[in-house]
Design an enzyme around this catalytic site. Structure first.
Site, PDB file in Angstrom:
ATOM      1  N   ILE A  60       1.075  -1.573   0.063  1.00  0.00           N
ATOM      2  CA  ILE A  60       0.110  -0.382   0.084  1.00  0.00           C
ATOM      3  C   ILE A  60       0.733   0.934  -0.106  1.00  0.00           C
ATOM      4  O   ILE A  60       1.771   1.388   0.711  1.00  0.00           O
ATOM      5  CB  ILE A  60      -0.959  -0.316   1.199  1.00  0.00           C
ATOM      6  CG1 ILE A  60      -2.096   1.304   1.308  1.00  0.00           C
ATOM      7  CG2 ILE A  60      -0.578   0.213   2.324  1.00  0.00           C
ATOM      8  CD1 ILE A  60      -3.121   0.746   2.522  1.00  0.00           C
ATOM      9  N   CYS A  61       0.764   2.379  -0.539  1.00  0.00           N
ATOM     10  CA  CYS A  61       1.128   3.951  -0.907  1.00  0.00           C
ATOM     11  C   CYS A  61      -0.399   4.700  -0.513  1.00  0.00           C
ATOM     12  O   CYS A  61      -1.332   3.648  -0.107  1.00  0.00           O
ATOM     13  CB  CYS A  61       1.734   3.913  -1.557  1.00  0.00           C
ATOM     14  SG  CYS A  61       0.980   4.166  -3.800  1.00  0.00           S
ATOM     15  N   LYS A  62      -0.425   5.839  -0.813  1.00  0.00           N
ATOM     16  CA  LYS A  62      -0.522   6.845  -0.941  1.00  0.00           C
ATOM     17  C   LYS A  62      -2.291   6.741  -1.871  1.00  0.00           C
ATOM     18  O   LYS A  62      -3.389   6.237  -1.378  1.00  0.00           O
ATOM     19  CB  LYS A  62      -0.665   8.019  -1.071  1.00  0.00           C
ATOM     20  CG  LYS A  62      -1.663   9.601  -1.021  1.00  0.00           C
ATOM     21  CD  LYS A  62      -1.325  11.177  -1.113  1.00  0.00           C
ATOM     22  CE  LYS A  62      -2.098  12.184  -0.781  1.00  0.00           C
ATOM     23  NZ  LYS A  62      -1.435  13.537  -0.529  1.00  0.00           N
ATOM     24  N   GLY A  64      -2.052   4.264  -4.394  1.00  0.00           N
ATOM     25  CA  GLY A  64      -1.384   2.946  -5.812  1.00  0.00           C
ATOM     26  C   GLY A  64      -0.788   2.695  -6.868  1.00  0.00           C
ATOM     27  O   GLY A  64      -0.058   1.490  -7.554  1.00  0.00           O
ATOM     28  N   MET A  88      -3.657   4.503   1.062  1.00  0.00           N
ATOM     29  CA  MET A  88      -4.318   4.676   2.014  1.00  0.00           C
ATOM     30  C   MET A  88      -5.058   5.964   1.838  1.00  0.00           C
ATOM     31  O   MET A  88      -6.287   6.155   3.213  1.00  0.00           O
ATOM     32  CB  MET A  88      -2.936   5.553   3.138  1.00  0.00           C
ATOM     33  CG  MET A  88      -1.863   4.787   3.494  1.00  0.00           C
ATOM     34  SD  MET A  88      -3.212   3.622   4.959  1.00  0.00           S
ATOM     35  CE  MET A  88      -3.225   4.416   5.998  1.00  0.00           C
TER      36      MET A  88
END
Length: 109
Positions: A60-62, A64, A88
């Site tokens: 996961i990141c901010k 995708g 996120m």
């Protein structure tokens, strides 16, 4: 190019994998999933073997994009990785639990 498997934040409770947050430290400190492992994308190529023992990796990141790159790298390194769509921002929008290292309420930056 490797086909990148994806899942939504709603799928996470049904998975057995470990959530790996690839955002940078300031983003992590502002807010992250409580059980996530932090391994910034900028360090992934040097530290990815730390994840080998965890089995399925839910990346996961901010939003995708960075997690898609990380997922592709991990798959090409022989690991079982899945990109979390929406990152996120989707996690926060879904009202899922977050914690902060900043001393303030958790948020996604």
């Amino acid at each position: 190019m490797t086909s990148i498997p994806t899942a939504s934040v709603q799928d996470i409770p049904t998975r057995t994998g470990v959530l790996v947050d690839v955002r940078e430290l300031n983003e992590w400190n502002a807010g992250h999933a409580p059980a996530a492992i932090h391994l910034p994308l900028s360090e992934l190529t040097h530290r990815h073997q730390e994840l080998a023992e965890h089995g399925e990796l839910l990346v996961i990141c901010k939003v995708g994009a960075r997690s898609a790159r990380a997922t592709e790298f991990l798959i090409n390194s022989g690991m079982d990785a899945i990109n979390i769509e929406g990152g996120m921002l989707a996690w926060q929008a879904a009202g899922l639990e977050m914690v902060s290292e900043s001393g303030q309420g958790p948020t996604v930056i």
